[in-house]
Design a protein around this motif. Structure first.
Motif, PDB file in Angstrom:
ATOM      1  N   ALA A  63     -11.070  12.890  -3.352  1.00 37.72           N
ATOM      2  CA  ALA A  63     -10.479  13.359  -2.093  1.00 37.72           C
ATOM      3  C   ALA A  63     -10.312  12.221  -1.095  1.00 37.72           C
ATOM      4  O   ALA A  63      -9.250  12.077  -0.472  1.00 37.72           O
ATOM      5  N   GLN A  64     -11.348  11.399  -0.947  1.00 35.96           N
ATOM      6  CA  GLN A  64     -11.262  10.301   0.015  1.00 35.96           C
ATOM      7  C   GLN A  64     -10.318   9.197  -0.476  1.00 35.96           C
ATOM      8  O   GLN A  64      -9.676   8.524   0.326  1.00 35.96           O
ATOM      9  N   SER A  65     -10.212   9.027  -1.784  1.00 40.03           N
ATOM     10  CA  SER A  65      -9.248   8.068  -2.329  1.00 40.03           C
ATOM     11  C   SER A  65      -7.826   8.491  -1.997  1.00 40.03           C
ATOM     12  O   SER A  65      -6.965   7.657  -1.674  1.00 40.03           O
ATOM     13  N   GLU A  66      -7.569   9.785  -2.061  1.00 38.10           N
ATOM     14  CA  GLU A  66      -6.243  10.291  -1.712  1.00 38.10           C
ATOM     15  C   GLU A  66      -5.957  10.099  -0.228  1.00 38.10           C
ATOM     16  O   GLU A  66      -4.821   9.835   0.163  1.00 38.10           O
ATOM     17  N   VAL A  67      -7.000  10.206   0.596  1.00 41.33           N
ATOM     18  CA  VAL A  67      -6.830   9.943   2.031  1.00 41.33           C
ATOM     19  C   VAL A  67      -6.399   8.502   2.253  1.00 41.33           C
ATOM     20  O   VAL A  67      -5.461   8.219   3.016  1.00 41.33           O
ATOM     21  N   VAL A  68      -7.080   7.578   1.591  1.00 38.12           N
ATOM     22  CA  VAL A  68      -6.733   6.157   1.730  1.00 38.12           C
ATOM     23  C   VAL A  68      -5.294   5.914   1.305  1.00 38.12           C
ATOM     24  O   VAL A  68      -4.527   5.223   2.002  1.00 38.12           O
ATOM     25  N   ALA A  69      -4.900   6.477   0.177  1.00 36.92           N
ATOM     26  CA  ALA A  69      -3.532   6.279  -0.314  1.00 36.92           C
ATOM     27  C   ALA A  69      -2.509   6.842   0.663  1.00 36.92           C
ATOM     28  O   ALA A  69      -1.476   6.218   0.947  1.00 36.92           O
ATOM     29  N   GLU A  70      -2.798   8.034   1.193  1.00 33.79           N
ATOM     30  CA  GLU A  70      -1.882   8.660   2.150  1.00 33.79           C
ATOM     31  C   GLU A  70      -1.733   7.812   3.404  1.00 33.79           C
ATOM     32  O   GLU A  70      -0.626   7.567   3.894  1.00 33.79           O
ATOM     33  N   VAL A  71      -2.863   7.352   3.947  1.00 31.26           N
ATOM     34  CA  VAL A  71      -2.828   6.532   5.150  1.00 31.26           C
ATOM     35  C   VAL A  71      -2.128   5.202   4.871  1.00 31.26           C
ATOM     36  O   VAL A  71      -1.330   4.719   5.680  1.00 31.26           O
ATOM     37  N   ALA A  72      -2.399   4.615   3.720  1.00 35.02           N
ATOM     38  CA  ALA A  72      -1.792   3.329   3.372  1.00 35.02           C
ATOM     39  C   ALA A  72      -0.269   3.432   3.325  1.00 35.02           C
ATOM     40  O   ALA A  72       0.445   2.504   3.730  1.00 35.02           O
ATOM     41  N   ARG A  73       0.243   4.557   2.853  1.00 34.37           N
ATOM     42  CA  ARG A  73       1.705   4.726   2.805  1.00 34.37           C
ATOM     43  C   ARG A  73       2.304   4.672   4.211  1.00 34.37           C
ATOM     44  O   ARG A  73       3.410   4.160   4.405  1.00 34.37           O
ATOM     45  N   SER A  74       1.562   5.180   5.186  1.00 33.18           N
ATOM     46  CA  SER A  74       2.069   5.170   6.555  1.00 33.18           C
ATOM     47  C   SER A  74       1.921   3.801   7.211  1.00 33.18           C
ATOM     48  O   SER A  74       2.665   3.470   8.134  1.00 33.18           O
ATOM     49  N   VAL A  75       0.969   2.994   6.728  1.00 32.85           N
ATOM     50  CA  VAL A  75       0.702   1.690   7.346  1.00 32.85           C
ATOM     51  C   VAL A  75       1.477   0.566   6.676  1.00 32.85           C
ATOM     52  O   VAL A  75       2.050  -0.302   7.354  1.00 32.85           O
ATOM     53  N   VAL A  76       1.523   0.559   5.343  1.00 35.52           N
ATOM     54  CA  VAL A  76       2.168  -0.560   4.634  1.00 35.52           C
ATOM     55  C   VAL A  76       3.371  -0.141   3.807  1.00 35.52           C
ATOM     56  O   VAL A  76       4.056  -0.988   3.237  1.00 35.52           O
ATOM     57  N   GLY A  77       3.626   1.161   3.705  1.00 33.42           N
ATOM     58  CA  GLY A  77       4.774   1.626   2.943  1.00 33.42           C
ATOM     59  C   GLY A  77       4.425   1.962   1.510  1.00 33.42           C
ATOM     60  O   GLY A  77       3.528   1.367   0.898  1.00 33.42           O
ATOM     61  N   GLU A  78       5.157   2.909   0.950  1.00 38.22           N
ATOM     62  CA  GLU A  78       4.900   3.412  -0.399  1.00 38.22           C
ATOM     63  C   GLU A  78       4.846   2.317  -1.438  1.00 38.22           C
ATOM     64  O   GLU A  78       3.997   2.304  -2.332  1.00 38.22           O
ATOM     65  N   ALA A  79       5.759   1.337  -1.352  1.00 39.15           N
ATOM     66  CA  ALA A  79       5.861   0.291  -2.376  1.00 39.15           C
ATOM     67  C   ALA A  79       4.637  -0.609  -2.415  1.00 39.15           C
ATOM     68  O   ALA A  79       4.399  -1.293  -3.426  1.00 39.15           O
ATOM     69  N   ASN A  80       3.860  -0.631  -1.333  1.00 37.23           N
ATOM     70  CA  ASN A  80       2.706  -1.525  -1.261  1.00 37.23           C
ATOM     71  C   ASN A  80       1.381  -0.822  -1.526  1.00 37.23           C
ATOM     72  O   ASN A  80       0.317  -1.414  -1.330  1.00 37.23           O
ATOM     73  N   VAL A  81       1.431   0.425  -1.958  1.00 29.95           N
ATOM     74  CA  VAL A  81       0.207   1.166  -2.260  1.00 29.95           C
ATOM     75  C   VAL A  81      -0.024   1.136  -3.767  1.00 29.95           C
ATOM     76  O   VAL A  81       0.842   1.536  -4.546  1.00 29.95           O
ATOM     77  N   ILE A  82      -1.182   0.644  -4.165  1.00 31.90           N
ATOM     78  CA  ILE A  82      -1.496   0.450  -5.578  1.00 31.90           C
ATOM     79  C   ILE A  82      -2.733   1.260  -5.941  1.00 31.90           C
ATOM     80  O   ILE A  82      -3.766   1.167  -5.283  1.00 31.90           O
ATOM     81  N   THR A  83      -2.599   2.065  -6.987  1.00 32.98           N
ATOM     82  CA  THR A  83      -3.774   2.689  -7.593  1.00 32.98           C
ATOM     83  C   THR A  83      -4.139   1.849  -8.800  1.00 32.98           C
ATOM     84  O   THR A  83      -3.387   1.764  -9.764  1.00 32.98           O
ATOM     85  N   ARG A  84      -5.284   1.198  -8.728  1.00 32.38           N
ATOM     86  CA  ARG A  84      -5.671   0.261  -9.789  1.00 32.38           C
ATOM     87  C   ARG A  84      -5.810   0.989 -11.129  1.00 32.38           C
ATOM     88  O   ARG A  84      -6.381   2.067 -11.208  1.00 32.38           O
ATOM     89  N   SER A  85      -5.302   0.363 -12.170  1.00 30.91           N
ATOM     90  CA  SER A  85      -5.477   0.926 -13.504  1.00 30.91           C
ATOM     91  C   SER A  85      -6.797   0.481 -14.124  1.00 30.91           C
ATOM     92  O   SER A  85      -7.285   1.087 -15.059  1.00 30.91           O
TER      93      SER A  85
END
Length: 390
Positions: free
Chosen positions: A304-326
């Motif tokens: 849940a908190q990982s999804e929060v970080v990803a959501e916030v990151a999209r608003s701060v740095v843009g979708e293309a700059n959000v990485i979910t590590r493999s």
């Protein structure tokens, strides 16, 4: 890149703070000057200050608008490394043998930037705990704060932390749900042999030969005992013995680290290390003492908190700059111990530069300070929205 305008407006001040901290690095549990600066800044901005948790730790408490009871913790580490800096920066370390070679000066500054912005705007409903932690670099700062009752005194419903990442591009944010960083043990092995003249090895119980034999044997644990589908590392990083060309010493010492993403694997490695040491001690008729210390827990990001970080990151740095590590990192972080107590997430902020952390030539890019501060601030505004007690 939509970082927060107000934070961008005082970015130069953040850079000045970060460079001052960089010039005056302090290692674990010695962060007296650093914690003084943190406490003074928080107090200056009208934030309630608490000192002395875990030795030199500082916690700031800020209440927002409304009456919501939810509480979120934001954490930054403050300590430097016991190493020399080999850069030509105008703000390089002024203290021999001390260097912010992991960027904790930046993490501290980012959280200060967040604290200043939130204190000015209070555009959230709930309570924020700004946690400035000492001694992250293997000295147990997180555990010291927990022992001092960190979350009993400052309860949190969620918890977030970050780290700079020179292996990512500037402005990229990486987050990995689940096990994200390895747990780690440090070990010390002492071989008590019997010294003799270098020309008369038959009269010795040569600890140097025994150390080489044991060192080779230890390397078989990962390759022959750990499940190949599990990840583990056993690294001998220190060998100490002898003082003269013609003297076989009486003692040799090995030291190093073990890393794994499973506590069961870590237990297996510890057991095999002790068994191999006992067997080789019997074979060579010497005493071998093995000390293994649990230093870092496995860092696990909650979904849940990982999804929060990803959501916030999209608003701060843009979708293309959000990485979910493999793939998770084999490095370790004692924020893991805090995450065992409070659900949360730990993420990485990329910056310009190709020199890795813990290298004497490492240089942090100050342009990421507003990014990290904006990430923390947007997490608070997202999770503690005004007029919504959720």
């Amino acid at each position: 890149m939509p970082t927060i305008d107000r934070i961008d407006a005082f970015a130069d001040e953040l850079t000045a703070i970060r460079r001052d901290l960089h010039m005056h690095p302090e290692i674990g549990f010695e962060e007296v000057r650093t914690s003084n600066i943190v406490a003074e800044k928080l107090d200056q901005w009208g934030i309630e200050v608490h000192r002395g948790l875990g030795g030199t730790g500082v916690v700031g408490v800020l209440k927002g608008k409304g009456s919501a009871g939810r509480r979120i913790g934001l954490r930054a580490d403050m300590d430097a490394l016991p190493m020399e800096e080999h850069t030509n920066l105008a703000w390089r370390s002024t203290i021999p043998g001390r260097f912010h070679g992991c960027g904790h000066d930046a993490h501290t500054t980012m959280l200060l930037g967040t604290a200043r912005y939130l204190a000015e705007t209070r555009n959230f409903d709930g309570t924020v705990h700004f946690i400035f932690q000492p001694a992250e670099e293997g000295l147990g700062g997180a555990r010291a704060m927990l022992k001092d009752g960190l979350f009993q005194k400052f309860p949190c419903d969620e918890l977030y932390g970050l780290h700079n990442a020179p292996d990512l591009a500037h402005g990229e944010i990486a987050i990995l749900p689940g096990p994200a960083m390895a747990g780690a043990d440090f070990f010390d092995i002492t071989i008590s042999g019997y010294g003799a003249h270098g020309a008369m090895p038959e009269r010795s119980k040569d600890p140097v030969v025994i150390a080489m034999t044991l060192g080779q044997a230890l390397q078989t644990i990962v390759s022959r005992n750990v499940d190949p589908l599990q990840s583990a590392v056993l690294s001998i990083t220190q060998i100490h013995s002898g003082s003269a060309y013609n003297v076989i010493p009486g003692e040799a010492r090995l030291a190093g680290t073990v890393r794994a993403f499973s506590d069961d694997v870590r237990k297996l490695v510890r057991e095999r290390m002790r068994a191999l040491a006992a067997g080789i001690a019997a074979a060579f008729d010497v005493e071998i003492k093995v000390e293994i210390r649990d230093i870092f827990s496995v860092l696990v990001n909650q979904q849940a908190q990982s999804e929060v970080v990803a959501e916030v990151a999209r608003s701060v740095v843009g979708e293309a700059n959000v990485i979910t590590r493999s793939q998770p990192k084999m490095g370790s972080e004692d924020f893991a111990d805090m995450l065992q107590a409070i659900p949360g997430a730990y993420f990485w902020v990329g910056h310009d530069g190709d020199v890795p952390v813990h290298n004497p030539g490492y240089v942090l890019d100050d342009k990421i300070l507003p990014i990290g501060a904006s990430m923390f601030a947007r997490i608070i505004e997202t999770r503690l929205p005004v007029a919504a007690n959720v």
